[in-house]
Design a protein around this motif. Structure first.
Motif, short mmCIF file in Angstrom:
data_model
loop_
_atom_site.label_atom_id
_atom_site.label_comp_id
_atom_site.label_asym_id
_atom_site.label_seq_id
_atom_site.Cartn_x
_atom_site.Cartn_y
_atom_site.Cartn_z
N TYR A 25 -18.29 -27.35 -0.46
CA TYR A 25 -17.76 -26.00 -0.27
C TYR A 25 -17.50 -25.72 1.22
N HIS A 26 -18.40 -26.17 2.08
CA HIS A 26 -18.24 -26.01 3.52
C HIS A 26 -16.94 -26.65 4.00
N TRP A 27 -16.64 -27.82 3.49
CA TRP A 27 -15.44 -28.54 3.92
C TRP A 27 -14.16 -27.96 3.33
N TYR A 28 -14.23 -27.45 2.10
CA TYR A 28 -13.01 -27.10 1.39
C TYR A 28 -12.74 -25.61 1.22
N VAL A 29 -13.62 -24.75 1.72
CA VAL A 29 -13.36 -23.32 1.59
C VAL A 29 -12.10 -22.95 2.37
N LYS A 30 -11.31 -22.05 1.78
CA LYS A 30 -10.07 -21.58 2.40
C LYS A 30 -9.95 -20.08 2.20
N GLY A 31 -9.05 -19.47 2.93
CA GLY A 31 -8.74 -18.07 2.70
C GLY A 31 -9.25 -17.16 3.79
N GLU A 32 -9.10 -15.86 3.51
CA GLU A 32 -9.41 -14.86 4.52
C GLU A 32 -10.88 -14.83 4.94
N HIS A 33 -11.77 -15.34 4.09
CA HIS A 33 -13.20 -15.35 4.41
C HIS A 33 -13.68 -16.71 4.90
N PHE A 34 -12.72 -17.55 5.30
CA PHE A 34 -13.05 -18.92 5.71
C PHE A 34 -14.17 -18.96 6.75
N PHE A 35 -14.01 -18.23 7.85
CA PHE A 35 -14.99 -18.34 8.94
C PHE A 35 -16.39 -17.92 8.50
N THR A 36 -16.48 -16.85 7.75
CA THR A 36 -17.77 -16.37 7.26
C THR A 36 -18.41 -17.38 6.31
N LEU A 37 -17.63 -17.83 5.33
CA LEU A 37 -18.18 -18.72 4.31
C LEU A 37 -18.42 -20.12 4.85
N HIS A 38 -17.55 -20.62 5.70
CA HIS A 38 -17.74 -21.94 6.29
C HIS A 38 -19.10 -22.00 7.00
N GLU A 39 -19.41 -20.98 7.78
CA GLU A 39 -20.70 -20.93 8.47
C GLU A 39 -21.86 -20.73 7.51
N LYS A 40 -21.68 -19.87 6.51
CA LYS A 40 -22.77 -19.60 5.56
C LYS A 40 -23.10 -20.85 4.75
N PHE A 41 -22.08 -21.56 4.27
CA PHE A 41 -22.33 -22.77 3.49
C PHE A 41 -23.06 -23.81 4.34
N GLN A 42 -22.71 -23.91 5.61
CA GLN A 42 -23.42 -24.84 6.49
C GLN A 42 -24.88 -24.42 6.64
N ALA A 43 -25.11 -23.13 6.87
CA ALA A 43 -26.48 -22.65 7.02
C ALA A 43 -27.30 -22.94 5.77
N LEU A 44 -26.68 -22.77 4.60
CA LEU A 44 -27.39 -23.02 3.35
C LEU A 44 -27.72 -24.50 3.18
N TYR A 45 -26.75 -25.38 3.48
CA TYR A 45 -27.09 -26.79 3.27
C TYR A 45 -28.07 -27.30 4.32
N GLU A 46 -28.09 -26.68 5.49
CA GLU A 46 -29.06 -27.09 6.51
C GLU A 46 -30.48 -26.66 6.16
N GLU A 47 -30.64 -25.68 5.27
CA GLU A 47 -31.97 -25.26 4.83
C GLU A 47 -32.59 -26.22 3.81
N LEU A 48 -31.78 -27.01 3.16
CA LEU A 48 -32.27 -27.81 2.04
C LEU A 48 -33.05 -29.08 2.40
N PRO A 49 -32.69 -29.85 3.45
CA PRO A 49 -33.44 -31.08 3.69
C PRO A 49 -34.96 -30.93 3.80
N PRO A 50 -35.49 -29.90 4.47
CA PRO A 50 -36.95 -29.77 4.48
C PRO A 50 -37.54 -29.54 3.07
N ALA A 51 -36.84 -28.76 2.24
CA ALA A 51 -37.31 -28.53 0.87
C ALA A 51 -37.26 -29.82 0.07
N ILE A 52 -36.18 -30.57 0.24
CA ILE A 52 -36.02 -31.85 -0.46
C ILE A 52 -37.16 -32.78 -0.09
N ASP A 53 -37.44 -32.89 1.20
CA ASP A 53 -38.51 -33.76 1.67
C ASP A 53 -39.87 -33.31 1.16
#
Length: 151
Positions: A25-53
């Motif tokens: 989603y981070h790579w492929y999001v498009k449209g008027e909310h691109f900047f907001t969602l691009h950053e949010k999706f990155q923040a969300l996936y960066e939260e997961l590795p510690p939980a996974i570990d």
């Protein structure tokens, strides 16, 4: 494999699949909310590795083996991969559903852990449920705001 380890492995699979979906989603999001969602999706996936570990290490701590391949994750997970056809609103809506499902499954994990007297795993599930519940709320709030702007 005992029921607690089975449930932990399912959540390990869910979190790994969600990580990949969020990157997609981070790579492929498009449209008027691109900047907001691009950053949010990155923040969300960066939260997961510690939980996974943490989940994988908990599985090892209780004497079982964590799943470790995409094939295993796809077989075990209850959430689905991204289809590649989602628009921005569809991405957010799907993530909100995924996070809500994770909360429900983490709460089930608390019950399983408490039945076996494993307070450490119950605490792990409780913490993850709280974190995922907050993300589901934020995503719901974003969807409500996006709907108001299009009305």
């Amino acid at each position: 494999m005992n029921p607690l380890a089975t449930h932990l492995n399912k959540q390990l699979a869910n979190c790994n699949l969600l990580y990949v979906k969020l990157q997609n989603y981070h790579w492929y999001v498009k449209g008027e909310h691109f900047f907001t969602l691009h950053e949010k999706f990155q923040a969300l996936y960066e939260e997961l590795p510690p939980a996974i570990d943490e989940i994988a290490e908990r599985i090892l701590t209780i004497g079982e083996n964590p799943a470790g391949t995409m094939k295993q994750y796809l077989e075990l997970a209850s959430i689905q991969e991204a289809s590649g056809q989602e628009d921005a609103a569809g991405m957010v809506a799907q993530l909100e559903r995924d996070y809500r499902m994770l909360v429900q499954e983490m709460q089930q994990g608390v019950d399983i852990a408490e039945q076996t007297g494993d307070v450490v795993t119950a605490d792990l599930f409780t913490g993850l449920a709280a974190s995922f519940d907050k993300q589901a709320w934020l995503l719901r709030s974003y969807l409500a705001q996006a709907v108001q702007h299009t009305s």
